[in-house]
Design a protein around this motif. Sequence first.
Motif, PDB file in Angstrom:
ATOM      1  N   VAL A 102      56.822  62.707  86.042  1.00  0.00           N
ATOM      2  CA  VAL A 102      56.916  61.279  86.373  1.00  0.00           C
ATOM      3  C   VAL A 102      58.231  60.726  85.838  1.00  0.00           C
ATOM      4  CG1 VAL A 102      55.942  58.991  85.920  1.00  0.00           C
ATOM      5  CG2 VAL A 102      54.427  60.923  86.450  1.00  0.00           C
ATOM      6  N   ALA A 103      59.004  60.070  86.702  1.00  0.00           N
ATOM      7  CA  ALA A 103      60.276  59.458  86.306  1.00  0.00           C
ATOM      8  C   ALA A 103      60.135  57.943  86.325  1.00  0.00           C
ATOM      9  CB  ALA A 103      61.390  59.885  87.258  1.00  0.00           C
ATOM     10  N   SER A 104      60.730  57.287  85.323  1.00  0.00           N
ATOM     11  CA  SER A 104      60.691  55.835  85.286  1.00  0.00           C
ATOM     12  C   SER A 104      61.769  55.330  84.336  1.00  0.00           C
ATOM     13  CB  SER A 104      59.307  55.337  84.866  1.00  0.00           C
ATOM     14  OG  SER A 104      59.132  53.981  85.250  1.00  0.00           O
ATOM     15  N   GLY A 105      61.717  54.015  84.052  1.00  0.00           N
ATOM     16  CA  GLY A 105      62.790  53.405  83.276  1.00  0.00           C
ATOM     17  C   GLY A 105      62.421  52.974  81.881  1.00  0.00           C
ATOM     18  N   GLY A 106      61.190  53.270  81.433  1.00  0.00           N
ATOM     19  CA  GLY A 106      60.794  52.920  80.079  1.00  0.00           C
ATOM     20  C   GLY A 106      60.586  51.441  79.850  1.00  0.00           C
ATOM     21  N   ALA A 107      60.561  50.634  80.908  1.00  0.00           N
ATOM     22  CA  ALA A 107      60.432  49.189  80.764  1.00  0.00           C
ATOM     23  C   ALA A 107      58.993  48.799  80.446  1.00  0.00           C
ATOM     24  CB  ALA A 107      60.883  48.489  82.050  1.00  0.00           C
ATOM     25  N   LEU A 108      58.811  47.547  80.080  1.00  0.00           N
ATOM     26  CA  LEU A 108      57.477  47.018  79.840  1.00  0.00           C
ATOM     27  C   LEU A 108      56.645  47.123  81.112  1.00  0.00           C
ATOM     28  CD1 LEU A 108      58.472  43.741  77.933  1.00  0.00           C
ATOM     29  CD2 LEU A 108      57.437  45.779  76.921  1.00  0.00           C
TER      30      LEU A 108
ATOM     31  N   PHE B 272      76.611  51.256  73.854  1.00  0.00           N
ATOM     32  CA  PHE B 272      76.543  50.336  74.991  1.00  0.00           C
ATOM     33  C   PHE B 272      75.185  49.644  75.046  1.00  0.00           C
ATOM     34  CE2 PHE B 272      76.379  48.926  79.355  1.00  0.00           C
ATOM     35  CZ  PHE B 272      77.697  48.588  79.631  1.00  0.00           C
ATOM     36  N   GLN B 273      75.198  48.310  75.065  1.00  0.00           N
ATOM     37  CA  GLN B 273      73.975  47.526  75.102  1.00  0.00           C
ATOM     38  C   GLN B 273      73.511  47.305  76.539  1.00  0.00           C
ATOM     39  OE1 GLN B 273      73.928  44.004  72.597  1.00  0.00           O
ATOM     40  NE2 GLN B 273      75.797  44.692  71.560  1.00  0.00           N
ATOM     41  N   PRO B 274      72.213  47.017  76.721  1.00  0.00           N
ATOM     42  CA  PRO B 274      71.730  46.725  78.080  1.00  0.00           C
ATOM     43  C   PRO B 274      72.191  45.357  78.547  1.00  0.00           C
ATOM     44  CG  PRO B 274      69.965  46.424  76.489  1.00  0.00           C
ATOM     45  CD  PRO B 274      71.121  47.016  75.733  1.00  0.00           C
ATOM     46  N   TYR B 275      72.581  45.290  79.817  1.00  0.00           N
ATOM     47  CA  TYR B 275      72.941  44.035  80.462  1.00  0.00           C
ATOM     48  C   TYR B 275      72.111  43.926  81.737  1.00  0.00           C
ATOM     49  CZ  TYR B 275      76.974  43.822  77.328  1.00  0.00           C
ATOM     50  OH  TYR B 275      77.772  43.763  76.218  1.00  0.00           O
ATOM     51  N   ARG B 276      72.136  42.752  82.342  1.00  0.00           N
ATOM     52  CA  ARG B 276      71.332  42.557  83.551  1.00  0.00           C
ATOM     53  C   ARG B 276      71.669  43.585  84.625  1.00  0.00           C
ATOM     54  NH1 ARG B 276      70.440  36.714  86.585  1.00  0.00           N
ATOM     55  NH2 ARG B 276      68.870  37.431  88.089  1.00  0.00           N
ATOM     56  N   PHE B 277      72.937  43.878  84.809  1.00  0.00           N
ATOM     57  CA  PHE B 277      73.326  44.806  85.873  1.00  0.00           C
ATOM     58  C   PHE B 277      72.944  46.252  85.561  1.00  0.00           C
ATOM     59  CE2 PHE B 277      76.978  44.854  83.025  1.00  0.00           C
ATOM     60  CZ  PHE B 277      77.369  46.190  83.000  1.00  0.00           C
ATOM     61  N   THR B 278      72.802  46.577  84.266  1.00  0.00           N
ATOM     62  CA  THR B 278      72.487  47.977  83.931  1.00  0.00           C
ATOM     63  C   THR B 278      71.042  48.344  84.275  1.00  0.00           C
ATOM     64  OG1 THR B 278      71.871  47.518  81.619  1.00  0.00           O
ATOM     65  CG2 THR B 278      74.196  47.994  82.090  1.00  0.00           C
ATOM     66  N   PHE B 279      70.172  47.330  84.413  1.00  0.00           N
ATOM     67  CA  PHE B 279      68.796  47.639  84.804  1.00  0.00           C
ATOM     68  C   PHE B 279      68.756  48.139  86.243  1.00  0.00           C
ATOM     69  CE2 PHE B 279      68.247  44.385  81.449  1.00  0.00           C
ATOM     70  CZ  PHE B 279      67.592  45.199  80.521  1.00  0.00           C
ATOM     71  N   LEU B 280      69.562  47.528  87.108  1.00  0.00           N
ATOM     72  CA  LEU B 280      69.644  47.993  88.488  1.00  0.00           C
ATOM     73  C   LEU B 280      70.325  49.354  88.558  1.00  0.00           C
ATOM     74  CD1 LEU B 280      70.581  44.678  90.336  1.00  0.00           C
ATOM     75  CD2 LEU B 280      68.355  45.818  90.250  1.00  0.00           C
TER      76      LEU B 280
ATOM     77  N   VAL C 204      66.629  56.524  88.616  1.00  0.00           N
ATOM     78  CA  VAL C 204      65.209  56.882  88.703  1.00  0.00           C
ATOM     79  C   VAL C 204      64.844  57.233  90.144  1.00  0.00           C
ATOM     80  CG1 VAL C 204      62.844  56.036  88.443  1.00  0.00           C
ATOM     81  CG2 VAL C 204      64.564  55.465  86.716  1.00  0.00           C
ATOM     82  N   ILE C 205      65.283  56.405  91.084  1.00  0.00           N
ATOM     83  CA  ILE C 205      64.935  56.624  92.489  1.00  0.00           C
ATOM     84  C   ILE C 205      65.615  57.879  93.035  1.00  0.00           C
ATOM     85  CG2 ILE C 205      64.991  55.643  94.800  1.00  0.00           C
ATOM     86  CD1 ILE C 205      63.116  54.249  92.735  1.00  0.00           C
TER      87      ILE C 205
ATOM     88  N   SER D 182      62.038  45.893  91.155  1.00  0.00           N
ATOM     89  CA  SER D 182      61.237  46.926  91.812  1.00  0.00           C
ATOM     90  C   SER D 182      61.459  46.920  93.319  1.00  0.00           C
ATOM     91  CB  SER D 182      59.745  46.718  91.508  1.00  0.00           C
ATOM     92  OG  SER D 182      59.503  46.822  90.127  1.00  0.00           O
ATOM     93  N   MET D 183      61.646  45.733  93.891  1.00  0.00           N
ATOM     94  CA  MET D 183      61.897  45.653  95.331  1.00  0.00           C
ATOM     95  C   MET D 183      63.295  46.167  95.667  1.00  0.00           C
ATOM     96  SD  MET D 183      59.161  44.818  96.756  1.00  0.00           S
ATOM     97  CE  MET D 183      59.684  44.361  98.409  1.00  0.00           C
ATOM     98  N   ALA D 184      64.238  45.990  94.742  1.00  0.00           N
ATOM     99  CA  ALA D 184      65.561  46.586  94.937  1.00  0.00           C
ATOM    100  C   ALA D 184      65.439  48.109  94.928  1.00  0.00           C
ATOM    101  CB  ALA D 184      66.520  46.120  93.848  1.00  0.00           C
ATOM    102  N   SER D 185      64.552  48.616  94.065  1.00  0.00           N
ATOM    103  CA  SER D 185      64.304  50.057  94.030  1.00  0.00           C
ATOM    104  C   SER D 185      63.674  50.532  95.333  1.00  0.00           C
ATOM    105  CB  SER D 185      63.385  50.401  92.847  1.00  0.00           C
ATOM    106  OG  SER D 185      64.018  50.135  91.620  1.00  0.00           O
ATOM    107  N   ALA D 186      62.788  49.718  95.888  1.00  0.00           N
ATOM    108  CA  ALA D 186      62.157  50.058  97.170  1.00  0.00           C
ATOM    109  C   ALA D 186      63.205  50.159  98.271  1.00  0.00           C
ATOM    110  CB  ALA D 186      61.099  49.018  97.530  1.00  0.00           C
ATOM    111  N   ARG D 187      64.135  49.214  98.288  1.00  0.00           N
ATOM    112  CA  ARG D 187      65.185  49.243  99.315  1.00  0.00           C
ATOM    113  C   ARG D 187      66.049  50.500  99.176  1.00  0.00           C
ATOM    114  NH1 ARG D 187      65.007  43.672  98.155  1.00  0.00           N
ATOM    115  NH2 ARG D 187      66.693  43.806  96.620  1.00  0.00           N
ATOM    116  N   LEU D 188      66.359  50.869  97.943  1.00  0.00           N
ATOM    117  CA  LEU D 188      67.154  52.073  97.736  1.00  0.00           C
ATOM    118  C   LEU D 188      66.375  53.316  98.158  1.00  0.00           C
ATOM    119  CD1 LEU D 188      69.667  53.512  96.741  1.00  0.00           C
ATOM    120  CD2 LEU D 188      68.712  53.458  94.425  1.00  0.00           C
ATOM    121  N   ALA D 189      65.085  53.347  97.851  1.00  0.00           N
ATOM    122  CA  ALA D 189      64.255  54.484  98.258  1.00  0.00           C
ATOM    123  C   ALA D 189      64.290  54.653  99.772  1.00  0.00           C
ATOM    124  CB  ALA D 189      62.818  54.285  97.767  1.00  0.00           C
TER     125      ALA D 189
END
Length: 270
Positions: A72-78, A129-137, A143-144, A161-168
């Motif tokens: 299972v692959a994912s991003g470790g997010a909440l 390197f710290q997380p920024y809004r763009f790094t989540f995408l 992951v995808i 998640s919907m951005a991930s769907a579009r990439l998928a």
Amino acid sequence: MLSPFAPKPLDFLPLSFKALKNPPKLLHYVGELKHLQAPLKVAIVGTRKPNTYTQQMTATLAKELVKIGAVVASGGALGVDIIAQKNALPSTIMCAPCSLKRIYPPSNAKIIQEIAKVGLILSEYTEDFQPYRFTFLERNRLVIALSDLVIIPEAQENSGSMASARLALELNKPLFVLPQRLFESPGTNALLAQNKAKAIYSTAAFVEGLARDFGLNVPQTLPDPTEVGFLEFCQKSPSFEEAYALFGDLVLEQELLGVVKREKGRVVVQ
């Protein structure tokens, strides 16, 4: 939160990343690289605030996928991400939104540290390197791309998640969602309505189908509910807690299929 990890540079780029318009130039990792060689890698991503049904079904899907040899692959997010990865351990790959010298989010530190020991964590970020809004995408695209198919149990409209769907869909990755009640998951409901995703109506049938498609060990088919006394038990209108304690996620699956329903906290046959 600073991490105790000692990341190493990955001296090769997984072929699946080369399909991206902007593949990572360099990857760092901690954990076991053997997980990259899994015959089936499944992305499970979704909302940070899943409802109870989504939490339970995400955990079940992750556990059952691991049984057939999938990772299972994912991003470790909440939310959905960490639920899936916790229940898939040790067979899980996390892609981080920051350098591996940091743990993000800190609230998931315990599970992320466990993934670093027995699973695998990848990052394209160096130093501190710290997380920024763009790094989540950016993290989500890894992951995808890494996965053979994508499951989004629950998602809001205009979410990551919907951005991930579009990439998928762009990468021709099969996309699956959980059927949800109206208004509870407008993002995944829209994907179903537009025929862009398929619904998982039965965990057992879904996992068995993947096992056959990818030449993995086919799990034993779960017995029919009538054969294990499920419907007979529900004729007594037990409380949901009593039914779930005995039959687990079978209660949720049969509720979804319309076999039973909940009325004032009790399970009754339709």
